[in-house]
Scaffold this active site. Structure first.
Site, PDB file in Angstrom:
ATOM      1  N   HIS A  40      -9.495 -10.711 -87.693  1.00 21.33           N
ATOM      2  CA  HIS A  40      -8.520 -10.872 -88.768  1.00 21.33           C
ATOM      3  C   HIS A  40      -8.122 -12.336 -88.940  1.00 21.33           C
ATOM      4  O   HIS A  40      -8.419 -13.182 -88.096  1.00 21.33           O
ATOM      5  CB  HIS A  40      -7.262 -10.040 -88.487  1.00 21.33           C
ATOM      6  CG  HIS A  40      -7.439  -8.579 -88.709  1.00 21.33           C
ATOM      7  ND1 HIS A  40      -8.021  -7.747 -87.770  1.00 21.33           N
ATOM      8  CD2 HIS A  40      -7.116  -7.788 -89.757  1.00 21.33           C
ATOM      9  CE1 HIS A  40      -8.045  -6.508 -88.240  1.00 21.33           C
ATOM     10  NE2 HIS A  40      -7.501  -6.508 -89.443  1.00 21.33           N
ATOM     11  N   LYS A  95      -1.977 -12.750 -88.734  1.00 20.51           N
ATOM     12  CA  LYS A  95      -1.687 -11.370 -88.329  1.00 20.51           C
ATOM     13  C   LYS A  95      -0.870 -11.389 -87.040  1.00 20.51           C
ATOM     14  O   LYS A  95      -1.219 -12.093 -86.084  1.00 20.51           O
ATOM     15  CB  LYS A  95      -2.982 -10.584 -88.129  1.00 20.51           C
ATOM     16  CG  LYS A  95      -2.763  -9.102 -87.855  1.00 20.51           C
ATOM     17  CD  LYS A  95      -4.081  -8.348 -87.897  1.00 20.51           C
ATOM     18  CE  LYS A  95      -3.887  -6.866 -87.587  1.00 20.51           C
ATOM     19  NZ  LYS A  95      -2.955  -6.210 -88.534  1.00 20.51           N
TER      20      LYS A  95
END
EC number: 1.17.1.8
Length: 246
Positions: free
Chosen positions: A131, A135
């Site tokens: 990601h 995040k």
């Protein structure tokens, strides 16, 4: 028209949800609330979509349920304890639905489904999730859910522990372990949301991978949730049932 309010409206996902709701023919954006905003602006909504933070989401849901408003939740940080809190709150509002999904991408949901089906055939299984560096949680909710599904399928198939002879390692080298499944998290600038599930047996491997290159990939699932939660009172976890995958 389904009247929709969005909490976390100025975040990356919230902004995309607002746009998707405005563009859909059967939904109307009636409130876009961000941190510090007035939740009462959403009091006329049929459905609230929450993409806020793990620290804020439970209070938001308590408010929505107490006002008899259905909710669709993409915020991370849910566990069994939080799910039980929601069930208890929803019990006093039997006509209200709350849909919490670890991932709204149709492809990601299919990836988890395929991984669950494959898990019983392979001795080894690991997950790599990748990601963007903003995040806040690791492993991702999608990776945790995938690991849980794989573990359940392995147990049902009578498989033992995943083979691993590692005796010496640097801290974290083998990743986190979720219900016996190793999960590795990558945070890299340029990524959005990606996951691959790796299976291995004698003489072969199988990789199931999904990539979201743009947050628009989640919007079809979010809108499916907005439409579906109206007919699903109580707590629903995941959009699999709305896609006919249960």
């Amino acid at each position: 028209m389904i009247k929709v309010a969005v909490f976390g409206a100025k975040g990356r996902m919230g902004t995309a949800v607002c746009q998707a709701v405005e563009e859909a023919e059967d939904t109307e954006l009636v409130a876009a609330v961000d941190s510090g905003g007035d939740r009462s602006d959403a009091s006329g909504a049929d459905v609230i979509v929450d993409f806020t933070t793990p620290d804020a989401v439970m209070d938001n849901l308590s408010w929505a349920i107490s006002h008899d408003i259905n909710t669709v939740v993409g915020t991370t940080g849910f566990d069994d304890e939080r799910y039980q809190v929601l069930r208890d709150q929803l019990a006093d509002h039997p006509n209200i639905g709350c849909l919490v999904a670890p991932n709204f991408s149709i492809g990601a949901v299919l990836m988890m489904h395929f991984a669950e089906q494959a898990a019983r055939f392979y001795e080894s299984a690991e997950i790599v999730e990748l990601h963007h560096p903003n995040k806040v949680d690791a492993p991702s909710g999608t990776a945790r859910t995938t690991a849980t599904k794989i573990a359940a399928a392995r147990q049902e198939a009578g498989l033992g522990e995943v083979p691993d002879a590692t005796k010496s390692q640097l801290n974290g080298a083998r990743g986190a372990v979720v219900e016996g499944v190793h999960v590795h998290s990558v945070r890299l600038r340029g990524l959005v949301a990606h996951q691959e599930v790796l299976f291995g047996a004698e003489g072969e491997t199988l990789t199931i991978r999904h990539d979201s290159m743009d947050r628009v990939s989640f919007m079809s699932g979010v809108l499916t949730g907005v439409r579906g939660v109206l007919d699903r009172p109580g707590l629903t976890v995941g959009i699999e049932g709305l896609l006919g995958l249960e």
